[in-house]
Design a protein around this motif. Structure first.
Motif, short mmCIF file in Angstrom:
data_model
loop_
_atom_site.label_atom_id
_atom_site.label_comp_id
_atom_site.label_asym_id
_atom_site.label_seq_id
_atom_site.Cartn_x
_atom_site.Cartn_y
_atom_site.Cartn_z
N LEU A 131 11.07 8.45 21.86
CA LEU A 131 10.11 7.43 22.30
C LEU A 131 10.43 6.07 21.68
O LEU A 131 10.35 5.03 22.36
CB LEU A 131 8.68 7.85 21.93
CG LEU A 131 8.14 9.07 22.69
CD1 LEU A 131 6.74 9.41 22.20
CD2 LEU A 131 8.13 8.82 24.19
N VAL A 132 10.79 6.05 20.40
CA VAL A 132 11.14 4.79 19.75
C VAL A 132 12.41 4.21 20.35
O VAL A 132 12.54 2.99 20.54
CB VAL A 132 11.29 4.97 18.23
CG1 VAL A 132 11.89 3.73 17.58
CG2 VAL A 132 9.94 5.29 17.60
N GLY A 133 13.37 5.08 20.68
CA GLY A 133 14.60 4.62 21.34
C GLY A 133 14.30 3.95 22.67
O GLY A 133 14.84 2.87 22.98
N MET A 134 13.45 4.57 23.47
CA MET A 134 13.07 3.98 24.76
C MET A 134 12.32 2.67 24.56
O MET A 134 12.53 1.70 25.30
CB MET A 134 12.22 4.96 25.56
CG MET A 134 12.99 6.16 26.10
SD MET A 134 11.96 7.19 27.16
CE MET A 134 13.18 8.34 27.81
N LEU A 135 11.44 2.64 23.54
CA LEU A 135 10.70 1.42 23.25
C LEU A 135 11.65 0.29 22.85
O LEU A 135 11.46 -0.87 23.25
CB LEU A 135 9.69 1.67 22.14
CG LEU A 135 8.83 0.48 21.71
CD1 LEU A 135 8.00 -0.04 22.89
CD2 LEU A 135 7.92 0.85 20.54
N ALA A 136 12.69 0.64 22.07
CA ALA A 136 13.68 -0.37 21.68
C ALA A 136 14.39 -0.93 22.90
O ALA A 136 14.65 -2.15 22.99
CB ALA A 136 14.69 0.24 20.71
N GLY A 137 14.71 -0.06 23.87
CA GLY A 137 15.33 -0.53 25.11
C GLY A 137 14.41 -1.46 25.88
O GLY A 137 14.86 -2.48 26.44
N ILE A 138 13.11 -1.16 25.88
CA ILE A 138 12.14 -2.00 26.57
C ILE A 138 12.03 -3.36 25.88
O ILE A 138 11.97 -4.41 26.54
CB ILE A 138 10.76 -1.31 26.59
CG1 ILE A 138 10.80 -0.09 27.54
CG2 ILE A 138 9.67 -2.27 27.04
CD1 ILE A 138 9.53 0.73 27.53
N VAL A 139 12.02 -3.36 24.55
CA VAL A 139 11.91 -4.62 23.80
C VAL A 139 13.11 -5.52 24.09
O VAL A 139 12.96 -6.73 24.32
CB VAL A 139 11.80 -4.34 22.29
CG1 VAL A 139 11.94 -5.63 21.49
CG2 VAL A 139 10.46 -3.68 21.97
N MET A 140 14.31 -4.93 24.10
CA MET A 140 15.50 -5.73 24.40
C MET A 140 15.48 -6.22 25.85
O MET A 140 15.91 -7.32 26.15
CB MET A 140 16.76 -4.90 24.14
CG MET A 140 16.91 -4.43 22.70
SD MET A 140 16.98 -5.79 21.51
CE MET A 140 18.65 -6.36 21.76
N GLY A 141 14.96 -5.38 26.75
CA GLY A 141 14.81 -5.80 28.13
C GLY A 141 13.83 -6.95 28.27
O GLY A 141 14.04 -7.88 29.05
#
Length: 329
Positions: free
Chosen positions: A92-102
């Motif tokens: 979940l944190v990995g996906m959240l990191a991808g969202i933040v960079m997006g």
């Protein structure tokens, strides 16, 4: 039937590949299963990375920062899972990191009107610097990522072994391809997304909030890059190393172009890249092939694919072009 008529070449090629795969499987099932499993193992992050590009570029925003998004997500996923002792938290944190960079890419390019190529380069540079600076060796995961067998489907010879006896992120990638394809070509969201990537001024005239849709799409598209990063550090290797994405984000961009910005074709292109990598690895045991050649092969293929695809596929009409409300595009 109507879809089959419109896609006769694609359907024909799929049938030929499946027949060849099962002939190979009939000759030597162990080698065939090993090679195709290796191909899918290599292709998973490429599929997810390319889907990030599909959602963003269909909306009109170039994303060459996929590499950086994946790297930050791999870092965040692994170290959060290590610290919390929970694999779920890590993913979940990995996906959240991808969202933040997006979201960073979306805000700087759509709202801030920053050059999209430069914004992507910034993401890649910042990702490399941050993950290298905060990296600490010696961290381990409390458990290995589970392998799931999908009922019924996992019993299919070859296909079941390769695709339906996988970890959760690999299965997420497999499901995401038809879902994104359906959403892009069969829903109102997809129609609006394609319209803001082709003719944003016309879409704006029709009442579509182009800026809002681009912001949302590019941000949410980061989920796939985040999942790709989590896959690399938690499912594929079980560890994090500096620069572990190793150019996969750029390979995903080549696959995006080769696949014509269409999810199903992107999936096929990623499997092609994966299979060539698996074939080179298999041949290493038969022919004396240096390991460096196997490492280099995907990048050589990238050059060949881009050369072949140049002029044969058409990018979304307004990709890379900033949109300012009230101005022509």
């Amino acid at each position: 039937m109507e879809w089959v008529k419109r896609n006769q070449i694609t359907v024909g090629a799929t049938v030929v590949v499946l027949v060849a795969a099962y002939v190979f499987y009939g000759i030597n099932s162990n080698v065939a299963t090993s090679m195709f499993s290796g191909a899918w193992f290599f292709a998973v992050p490429l599929v997810l990375g390319a889907l990030t590009g599909v959602v963003g570029e269909r909306s009109g925003v170039v994303n060459i920062g996929i590499e950086g998004q994946m790297l930050v997500a791999a870092f965040a996923a692994f170290f959060s899972a290590s610290a919390s002792g929970s694999l779920v938290v890590g993913v979940l944190v990995g996906m959240l990191a991808g969202i933040v960079m997006g979201a960073f890419l979306a805000l700087t390019t759509v709202k801030g009107l920053m050059d999209q190529i430069i914004a992507g380069v910034v993401i890649n540079i910042v990702a490399t610097g941050l993950t290298s600076f905060f990296y600490r060796p010696g961290k381990v995961l409390s458990a290995n990522m589970p392998q799931w067998n999908v009922p019924i489907l996992s019993n299919i010879p070859l296909i079941g072994d390769v695709f339906f006896q996988s970890g959760p992120i690999a299965l997420f990638a497999l499901v995401s391809v038809p879902v994104v394809h359906f959403a892009l070509f069969r829903t109102r969201w997809g129609l609006r997304t394609r319209s803001i990537g082709e003719y944003p001024s016309a879409a704006d005239t029709a009442g579509i909030d182009v800026i809002r849709m681009r912001l949302v799409n590019v941000t949410i598209g980061g989920i796939f890059a985040g999942a790709a990063g989590a896959y690399l550090s938690m499912e594929a290797t079980g560890g994090f190393e500096r620069g572990m994405t190793a150019g996969r984000g750029f390979l995903a961009l080549a696959i995006l172009i080769f696949g014509g910005w269409r999810p199903l074709r992107v999936f096929a292109a990623a499997l092609f890249f994966g299979f060539t990598n698996a074939l080179a690895s298999q041949l290493q045991g038969v022919v004396n092939i240096p390991q460096q050649f196997i490492t280099l092969l995907p990048y050589l293929l990238t050059l060949v694919v881009l050369a072949v695809a140049a002029g044969r596929v058409r990018a979304p009409g307004a990709v890379g072009q900033p949109f300012v409300k009230g101005e022509g595009s």
